[in-house]
Write a protein that holds these residues in place. Sequence first.
Motif, PDB file in Angstrom:
ATOM      1  N   CYS A  37      -2.864  10.734   1.953  1.00  0.00           N
ATOM      2  CA  CYS A  37      -4.164  10.081   1.784  1.00  0.00           C
ATOM      3  C   CYS A  37      -4.550  10.109   0.307  1.00  0.00           C
TER       4      CYS A  37
ATOM      5  N   ASP B 194     -16.609   2.949   5.372  1.00  0.00           N
ATOM      6  CA  ASP B 194     -15.385   2.166   5.508  1.00  0.00           C
ATOM      7  C   ASP B 194     -15.734   0.702   5.750  1.00  0.00           C
TER       8      ASP B 194
ATOM      9  N   GLU C 276       0.800  -1.228   0.000  1.00  0.00           N
ATOM     10  CA  GLU C 276       0.000   0.000   0.000  1.00  0.00           C
ATOM     11  C   GLU C 276       0.829   1.273   0.000  1.00  0.00           C
TER      12      GLU C 276
ATOM     13  N   SER D  86      -5.907   0.071  10.656  1.00  0.00           N
ATOM     14  CA  SER D  86      -6.043  -0.752   9.459  1.00  0.00           C
ATOM     15  C   SER D  86      -6.324  -2.212   9.792  1.00  0.00           C
TER      16      SER D  86
ATOM     17  N   LYS E 229     -14.275   9.641   1.588  1.00  0.00           N
ATOM     18  CA  LYS E 229     -13.721   8.386   1.088  1.00  0.00           C
ATOM     19  C   LYS E 229     -12.225   8.509   0.885  1.00  0.00           C
TER      20      LYS E 229
ATOM     21  N   ASP F  48      -8.461   7.224   1.874  1.00  0.00           N
ATOM     22  CA  ASP F  48      -7.686   6.121   2.430  1.00  0.00           C
ATOM     23  C   ASP F  48      -6.371   6.686   2.942  1.00  0.00           C
ATOM     24  N   CYS F  49      -6.133   6.508   4.219  1.00  0.00           N
ATOM     25  CA  CYS F  49      -4.993   7.169   4.854  1.00  0.00           C
ATOM     26  C   CYS F  49      -4.096   6.168   5.577  1.00  0.00           C
TER      27      CYS F  49
ATOM     28  N   GLN G 247      -3.111   2.526   4.073  1.00  0.00           N
ATOM     29  CA  GLN G 247      -4.119   3.143   3.216  1.00  0.00           C
ATOM     30  C   GLN G 247      -5.523   2.611   3.509  1.00  0.00           C
ATOM     31  N   MET G 248      -5.897   2.694   4.770  1.00  0.00           N
ATOM     32  CA  MET G 248      -7.227   2.283   5.211  1.00  0.00           C
ATOM     33  C   MET G 248      -8.141   3.495   5.270  1.00  0.00           C
ATOM     34  N   ARG G 249      -9.363   3.337   4.835  1.00  0.00           N
ATOM     35  CA  ARG G 249     -10.311   4.452   4.839  1.00  0.00           C
ATOM     36  C   ARG G 249     -10.555   4.946   6.263  1.00  0.00           C
TER      37      ARG G 249
END
Length: 222
Positions: free
Chosen positions: A99, A144, A90, A135, A105, A107-108, A112-114
């Motif tokens: 992000c 998410d 990721e 994450s 929406k 992903d950070c 890289q999870m929302r």
Amino acid sequence: MGNSTQPTGNSTIIPTNSRDYYSCAGPDVKDYPPKGEWLSFNALWGINSPTIVKNNKDSAYADFIKQGIQDVSRASKVDARLILSIIMQESGGNAQVECTGYDYKRDCGIMQMRGAANFSSSEPEKSIREMIEDSVYGVSEPGDLSWIKGTFWQGNPFAAAHLYNAGSVEENLTVQVGENLNSKWYANDIASRLLGWNGSKQGCENSRKCPNHGFENRQCQG
């Protein structure tokens, strides 16, 4: 494959040329490599830590990432090797990765999870751990995968990785989901990383030789 050394069961042996070590697994969930074939965490860290240090320009951040992975793994019972592989997939281990996405929406974080935490230069160690925790455990942002908890990862890790990337899962993990081109090869990339691939272009080139996987148009990275 190439001049690589074949690892056997939790091996600490690093493939001689980790760029070449790409696994053409699948297409079904059951066809992916079992945990006994994955390299040990120390071996995988040895392969990936140079990239992590390079991407962060600070070896201390790499130490924080390693410790964060191990701490969250122990607490969540999620395999540290899987966490490391998704981090590399990721963000390349770049703690300060930006992000992606738009509005809510986004992903950070390093995985890289929302809705996940982002890096804080004032609290680097704490923020890196929070990114990993968010994450693995999931967060409560709109839209998410907030139902992701430790149990999410306890089934087949490649189905879990595919779901993490694509938002849905099928028995065939090499089928594109919606407009997400990455969904065709995400599970294979994770499998390859767990066997020693370092994410370089050569592994991608080898993936084009995989029969019946639809990777002919794979966009190489690295």
